[in-house]
Design a protein around this motif. Structure first.
Motif, PDB file in Angstrom:
ATOM      1  N   MET A   1       0.803  -1.223   0.000  1.00  0.00           N
ATOM      2  CA  MET A   1       0.000   0.000   0.000  1.00  0.00           C
ATOM      3  C   MET A   1       0.837   1.274   0.000  1.00  0.00           C
ATOM      4  O   MET A   1       0.333   2.341  -0.323  1.00  0.00           O
ATOM      5  N   THR A   2       2.122   1.189   0.353  1.00  0.00           N
ATOM      6  CA  THR A   2       2.915   2.413   0.505  1.00  0.00           C
ATOM      7  C   THR A   2       3.999   2.601  -0.546  1.00  0.00           C
ATOM      8  O   THR A   2       4.395   3.733  -0.809  1.00  0.00           O
ATOM      9  N   THR A   3       4.494   1.550  -1.163  1.00  0.00           N
ATOM     10  CA  THR A   3       5.560   1.721  -2.149  1.00  0.00           C
ATOM     11  C   THR A   3       4.966   1.893  -3.545  1.00  0.00           C
ATOM     12  O   THR A   3       3.849   1.459  -3.822  1.00  0.00           O
ATOM     13  N   ASP A   4       5.726   2.542  -4.402  1.00  0.00           N
ATOM     14  CA  ASP A   4       5.275   2.724  -5.786  1.00  0.00           C
ATOM     15  C   ASP A   4       5.099   1.379  -6.487  1.00  0.00           C
ATOM     16  O   ASP A   4       4.133   1.178  -7.211  1.00  0.00           O
ATOM     17  N   LYS A   5       6.036   0.484  -6.260  1.00  0.00           N
ATOM     18  CA  LYS A   5       5.949  -0.847  -6.873  1.00  0.00           C
ATOM     19  C   LYS A   5       4.710  -1.579  -6.354  1.00  0.00           C
ATOM     20  O   LYS A   5       3.993  -2.221  -7.121  1.00  0.00           O
ATOM     21  N   GLY A   6       4.450  -1.454  -5.065  1.00  0.00           N
ATOM     22  CA  GLY A   6       3.265  -2.085  -4.484  1.00  0.00           C
ATOM     23  C   GLY A   6       1.979  -1.499  -5.029  1.00  0.00           C
ATOM     24  O   GLY A   6       1.023  -2.212  -5.321  1.00  0.00           O
ATOM     25  N   LYS A   7       1.939  -0.174  -5.166  1.00  0.00           N
ATOM     26  CA  LYS A   7       0.753   0.489  -5.723  1.00  0.00           C
ATOM     27  C   LYS A   7       0.526   0.048  -7.166  1.00  0.00           C
ATOM     28  O   LYS A   7      -0.608  -0.173  -7.586  1.00  0.00           O
TER      29      LYS A   7
ATOM     30  N   ASP B   1      -2.432  -3.325 -10.998  1.00  0.00           N
ATOM     31  CA  ASP B   1      -2.441  -4.453 -11.942  1.00  0.00           C
ATOM     32  C   ASP B   1      -3.428  -5.536 -11.498  1.00  0.00           C
ATOM     33  O   ASP B   1      -4.147  -6.102 -12.317  1.00  0.00           O
ATOM     34  N   LEU B   2      -3.445  -5.808 -10.197  1.00  0.00           N
ATOM     35  CA  LEU B   2      -4.382  -6.803  -9.669  1.00  0.00           C
ATOM     36  C   LEU B   2      -5.830  -6.364  -9.870  1.00  0.00           C
ATOM     37  O   LEU B   2      -6.686  -7.166 -10.242  1.00  0.00           O
ATOM     38  N   LYS B   3      -6.094  -5.083  -9.635  1.00  0.00           N
ATOM     39  CA  LYS B   3      -7.452  -4.572  -9.834  1.00  0.00           C
ATOM     40  C   LYS B   3      -7.861  -4.676 -11.292  1.00  0.00           C
ATOM     41  O   LYS B   3      -8.986  -5.070 -11.608  1.00  0.00           O
TER      42      LYS B   3
ATOM     43  N   SER C   1     -10.847  -6.990 -12.752  1.00  0.00           N
ATOM     44  CA  SER C   1     -11.921  -6.381 -13.534  1.00  0.00           C
ATOM     45  C   SER C   1     -12.078  -7.093 -14.876  1.00  0.00           C
ATOM     46  O   SER C   1     -13.200  -7.387 -15.305  1.00  0.00           O
ATOM     47  N   GLU C   2     -10.962  -7.379 -15.524  1.00  0.00           N
ATOM     48  CA  GLU C   2     -11.009  -8.077 -16.808  1.00  0.00           C
ATOM     49  C   GLU C   2     -11.579  -9.488 -16.641  1.00  0.00           C
ATOM     50  O   GLU C   2     -12.356  -9.948 -17.476  1.00  0.00           O
ATOM     51  N   ALA C   3     -11.197 -10.148 -15.567  1.00  0.00           N
ATOM     52  CA  ALA C   3     -11.726 -11.497 -15.313  1.00  0.00           C
ATOM     53  C   ALA C   3     -13.233 -11.433 -15.085  1.00  0.00           C
ATOM     54  O   ALA C   3     -13.978 -12.289 -15.570  1.00  0.00           O
TER      55      ALA C   3
END
Length: 82
Positions: A25-31, A36-38, A42-44
């Motif tokens: 939730m706090t790092t750019d890579k994590g965000k 990407d997961l969202k 959504s696509e699924a």
């Protein structure tokens, strides 16, 4: 495993899960990963909706064919009995 070691194991696992979530939730890579997961979720969901709609159309078509077959069968049976 006694109650105290179960508690400590649960505490450590909970802390590790919390740390992983905080990292995401706090790092750019994590965000970016969360975004990407969202998007993937959504696509699924969209793919699932499309598949269900196709299945529904196929079922409706099969039901209509079955009704026509039953009606034709009833007509032929009536013709044989008259």
């Amino acid at each position: 495993m006694n109650d105290q070691s179960k508690f400590l194991t649960g505490l450590l696992l909970g802390a590790a899960a919390g740390a992983a979530i905080a990292y995401l939730m706090t790092t750019d890579k994590g965000k970016e990963m969360m975004a990407d997961l969202k998007t993937a979720a959504s696509e699924a969901g969209d793919d699932l909706k499309e598949t269900v709609q196709k299945f529904e159309t196929e079922i409706e078509s099969a039901v209509e064919k079955g009704k026509k077959w039953a009606s034709d069968f009833q007509d032929k049976a009536s013709d044989l009995t008259t």
